[in-house]
Scaffold this motif. Sequence first.
Motif, short mmCIF file in Angstrom:
data_model
loop_
_atom_site.label_atom_id
_atom_site.label_comp_id
_atom_site.label_asym_id
_atom_site.label_seq_id
_atom_site.Cartn_x
_atom_site.Cartn_y
_atom_site.Cartn_z
N PHE A 1 0.83 -1.20 0.00
CA PHE A 1 0.00 0.00 0.00
C PHE A 1 0.87 1.25 0.00
N TYR A 2 1.93 1.25 0.80
CA TYR A 2 2.83 2.39 0.82
C TYR A 2 3.40 2.67 -0.56
N HIS A 3 3.84 1.62 -1.23
CA HIS A 3 4.37 1.81 -2.58
C HIS A 3 3.29 2.30 -3.56
N SER A 4 2.05 1.87 -3.34
CA SER A 4 0.97 2.25 -4.26
C SER A 4 0.67 3.75 -4.22
N LEU A 5 1.14 4.43 -3.19
CA LEU A 5 0.89 5.86 -3.08
C LEU A 5 1.74 6.69 -4.03
N PHE A 6 2.76 6.06 -4.61
CA PHE A 6 3.70 6.80 -5.44
C PHE A 6 3.71 6.25 -6.85
N SER A 7 3.95 7.10 -7.81
CA SER A 7 3.91 6.72 -9.20
C SER A 7 4.93 5.63 -9.50
#
Length: 250
Positions: free
Chosen positions: A237-243
């Motif tokens: 989820f943390y990674h999904s916040l960034f392009s």
Amino acid sequence: MYLKTQGLVLRETVYRDADKLLTVLTRDYGKMTVKARGVRRAGSRLKAPCQLLAYSTFTVFVYRGMSTVNEAQTVELFPELRQDLERLSLATYFAQVAEVLSQEDVPTPELLSLTLNGLYALSRLGKPQALVKSAFEFRAACQAGYTPELSGCRDCGQADALGFVLQDGCLVCSQHAGPAAQPLTPGALAAMRHIASCPLGQLFAFRLSPASQAVLSQVTERYLLTQLERNFSTLDFYHSLFSGGKSHES
């Protein structure tokens, strides 16, 4: 029987109409699953100290294998984390790692201290998220028994070897590096040595260039996931916040 201890709420699960089941990393009893009765009702005195990422003093009643929160007082709520989605998502990743690494009835005060320090660093130290994340991941791996050999190349002993083998947790020099070796920079290697051996209070006391931080971020995350042989939904989820699904470096 009543138990009193301080602990960090790592996970909360809705239970029945107004209750929650909490996973708490306690200082004295390791990981505990406790029921918080009526905590979801408006005005419950347990609402604040029993929320996710709350560090609180708990009085727990244990009867026939069930642990129930009798009283709870807030020690620290880390309010800054709750006002920023990026920091909150990273904090919940730290909590999930702590949950995986802890055990019922096995006190791990050093893991609790590491997690609290990580939350404090995200909240108030003003350090880059990437630096805090890398330091937490690598120190957590070391505490879990996966301290790598960082003194020099495993084959020739060269101290400034700049290849790191994730599976084996060791350095290799350019002469002995194979396709599995992750490239390091001198700055990233120095940071890894610092994180692995420094006193906990100095864990985040280093700086890196953007290039070295990018290398460190990649290595520490991959090393923890490789050694634990698993992924983390909170990290995804943390990674999904960034392009592009890349870690945030600010």
